[in-house]
Design a protein around this motif. Sequence first.
Motif, PDB file in Angstrom:
ATOM      1  N   ASP A  57       0.728  -1.126  -0.104  1.00 26.05           N
ATOM      2  CA  ASP A  57      -0.042  -0.193  -0.377  1.00 26.05           C
ATOM      3  C   ASP A  57       0.591   0.919   0.165  1.00 26.05           C
ATOM      4  N   VAL A  58       2.449   1.230  -0.292  1.00 26.57           N
ATOM      5  CA  VAL A  58       2.654   2.420  -0.024  1.00 26.57           C
ATOM      6  C   VAL A  58       2.589   3.055  -2.049  1.00 26.57           C
ATOM      7  N   ASN A  59       2.852   4.587  -1.802  1.00 33.10           N
ATOM      8  CA  ASN A  59       2.960   4.442  -2.809  1.00 33.10           C
ATOM      9  C   ASN A  59       3.643   4.534  -3.321  1.00 33.10           C
ATOM     10  N   LYS A  60       4.250   4.346  -5.192  1.00 32.92           N
ATOM     11  CA  LYS A  60       4.420   3.784  -5.708  1.00 32.92           C
ATOM     12  C   LYS A  60       6.073   4.709  -6.199  1.00 32.92           C
ATOM     13  N   LYS A  61       5.512   5.912  -5.891  1.00 34.48           N
ATOM     14  CA  LYS A  61       6.662   7.063  -6.555  1.00 34.48           C
ATOM     15  C   LYS A  61       7.981   7.345  -4.865  1.00 34.48           C
ATOM     16  N   THR A  62       6.397   7.036  -3.515  1.00 34.78           N
ATOM     17  CA  THR A  62       7.566   7.516  -2.291  1.00 34.78           C
ATOM     18  C   THR A  62       8.621   6.083  -2.464  1.00 34.78           C
ATOM     19  N   GLU A  63       8.050   4.724  -2.825  1.00 33.32           N
ATOM     20  CA  GLU A  63       8.781   3.480  -2.937  1.00 33.32           C
ATOM     21  C   GLU A  63       9.989   3.957  -3.731  1.00 33.32           C
ATOM     22  N   ILE A  64      10.074   4.841  -4.992  1.00 35.98           N
ATOM     23  CA  ILE A  64      10.868   4.740  -6.075  1.00 35.98           C
ATOM     24  C   ILE A  64      12.210   5.593  -5.794  1.00 35.98           C
ATOM     25  N   LYS A  65      11.612   6.224  -4.362  1.00 42.59           N
ATOM     26  CA  LYS A  65      12.320   8.172  -3.893  1.00 42.59           C
ATOM     27  C   LYS A  65      13.401   7.054  -3.465  1.00 42.59           C
ATOM     28  N   LEU A  66      12.615   6.651  -1.979  1.00 39.14           N
ATOM     29  CA  LEU A  66      13.148   5.899  -0.539  1.00 39.14           C
ATOM     30  C   LEU A  66      13.960   4.744  -1.162  1.00 39.14           C
ATOM     31  N   CYS A  67      13.989   3.857  -2.387  1.00 35.92           N
ATOM     32  CA  CYS A  67      14.710   2.793  -2.356  1.00 35.92           C
ATOM     33  C   CYS A  67      16.036   3.722  -2.857  1.00 35.92           C
ATOM     34  N   HIS A  68      15.891   4.479  -3.936  1.00 37.02           N
ATOM     35  CA  HIS A  68      17.166   5.282  -4.320  1.00 37.02           C
ATOM     36  C   HIS A  68      17.747   6.179  -2.931  1.00 37.02           C
ATOM     37  N   TYR A  69      17.236   6.321  -2.207  1.00 38.07           N
ATOM     38  CA  TYR A  69      17.663   7.167  -0.865  1.00 38.07           C
ATOM     39  C   TYR A  69      18.432   6.114  -0.248  1.00 38.07           C
ATOM     40  N   PHE A  70      17.937   5.016   0.271  1.00 42.48           N
ATOM     41  CA  PHE A  70      18.544   4.189   1.048  1.00 42.48           C
ATOM     42  C   PHE A  70      19.672   3.562   0.052  1.00 42.48           C
ATOM     43  N   LYS A  71      19.309   3.341  -1.151  1.00 42.44           N
ATOM     44  CA  LYS A  71      20.683   2.315  -1.742  1.00 42.44           C
ATOM     45  C   LYS A  71      21.604   3.585  -2.025  1.00 42.44           C
ATOM     46  N   GLU A  72      21.082   4.519  -1.556  1.00 37.30           N
ATOM     47  CA  GLU A  72      22.514   5.731  -1.766  1.00 37.30           C
ATOM     48  C   GLU A  72      23.776   5.816  -0.770  1.00 37.30           C
ATOM     49  N   ILE A  73      22.144   5.621   0.358  1.00 40.24           N
ATOM     50  CA  ILE A  73      23.446   5.924   1.740  1.00 40.24           C
ATOM     51  C   ILE A  73      23.340   4.248   2.078  1.00 40.24           C
ATOM     52  N   ASN A  74      23.265   3.449   2.322  1.00 44.01           N
ATOM     53  CA  ASN A  74      24.119   1.712   2.090  1.00 44.01           C
ATOM     54  C   ASN A  74      23.849   1.464   0.872  1.00 44.01           C
ATOM     55  N   PRO A  75      24.495   1.151  -0.286  1.00 47.22           N
ATOM     56  CA  PRO A  75      23.964   0.469  -0.895  1.00 47.22           C
ATOM     57  C   PRO A  75      24.604  -1.040  -1.270  1.00 47.22           C
ATOM     58  N   THR A  76      24.522  -1.800  -0.004  1.00 48.37           N
ATOM     59  CA  THR A  76      24.002  -3.191   0.443  1.00 48.37           C
ATOM     60  C   THR A  76      22.929  -3.169   1.205  1.00 48.37           C
ATOM     61  N   ILE A  77      22.179  -2.465   1.572  1.00 45.81           N
ATOM     62  CA  ILE A  77      20.166  -3.031   1.836  1.00 45.81           C
ATOM     63  C   ILE A  77      19.934  -4.059   1.238  1.00 45.81           C
ATOM     64  N   ILE A  78      19.079  -4.593   1.842  1.00 45.38           N
ATOM     65  CA  ILE A  78      18.214  -5.504   1.172  1.00 45.38           C
ATOM     66  C   ILE A  78      16.894  -5.005   1.114  1.00 45.38           C
ATOM     67  N   ILE A  79      16.639  -4.714  -0.037  1.00 47.70           N
ATOM     68  CA  ILE A  79      15.354  -3.828   0.043  1.00 47.70           C
ATOM     69  C   ILE A  79      13.812  -4.983  -0.561  1.00 47.70           C
ATOM     70  N   LEU A  80      13.109  -5.543   0.209  1.00 45.77           N
ATOM     71  CA  LEU A  80      11.810  -6.049  -0.762  1.00 45.77           C
ATOM     72  C   LEU A  80      10.866  -5.209  -0.939  1.00 45.77           C
ATOM     73  N   GLU A  81      10.270  -5.552  -2.423  1.00 48.57           N
ATOM     74  CA  GLU A  81       8.994  -4.621  -3.040  1.00 48.57           C
ATOM     75  C   GLU A  81       8.593  -5.155  -3.359  1.00 48.57           C
ATOM     76  N   PRO A  82       6.947  -4.498  -3.288  1.00 47.16           N
ATOM     77  CA  PRO A  82       6.457  -4.160  -2.596  1.00 47.16           C
ATOM     78  C   PRO A  82       5.560  -6.107  -2.046  1.00 47.16           C
ATOM     79  N   TYR A  83       5.993  -5.683  -0.890  1.00 45.01           N
ATOM     80  CA  TYR A  83       6.100  -7.301   0.465  1.00 45.01           C
ATOM     81  C   TYR A  83       3.802  -7.203   0.197  1.00 45.01           C
ATOM     82  N   GLY A  84       3.434  -7.746   0.020  1.00 40.29           N
ATOM     83  CA  GLY A  84       1.877  -7.176   0.162  1.00 40.29           C
ATOM     84  C   GLY A  84       1.412  -9.188   0.074  1.00 40.29           C
TER      85      GLY A  84
END
Length: 104
Positions: A57-84
């Motif tokens: 239920d996370v807005n796709k635009k928000t999800e993309i923005k946060l993914c880029h931000y998290f990966k910029e800070i921590n390139p090794t972060i594991i991201i599962l998207e979207p969990y439904g």
Amino acid sequence: MTKINILYISPNKYNSNEVLELINANESWHGFVANNEEEAVLLFLEFNMAMILFGCDVNKKTEIKLCHYFKEINPTIIILEPYGGGTGLLTHEIISAFNKDESL
């Protein structure tokens, strides 16, 4: 024992509590919940997150923005998207993702 920090992001507070309980049922994991973008960024910066889970239920635009931000800070972060999926699948998805990342 150091626990693995997992951040679940979803505006749905009821579902968030259910997912948080499931994450924290594993002795090796420590779950955090963010119900909006600002909370997600603050928790991510304050704690050493190993994984990010996005609710479906996370807005796709928000999800993309946060993914880029998290990966910029921590390139090794594991991201599962979207969990439904159902909560029964969540534990398996998390374990599978961690097994793919040999650093954890």
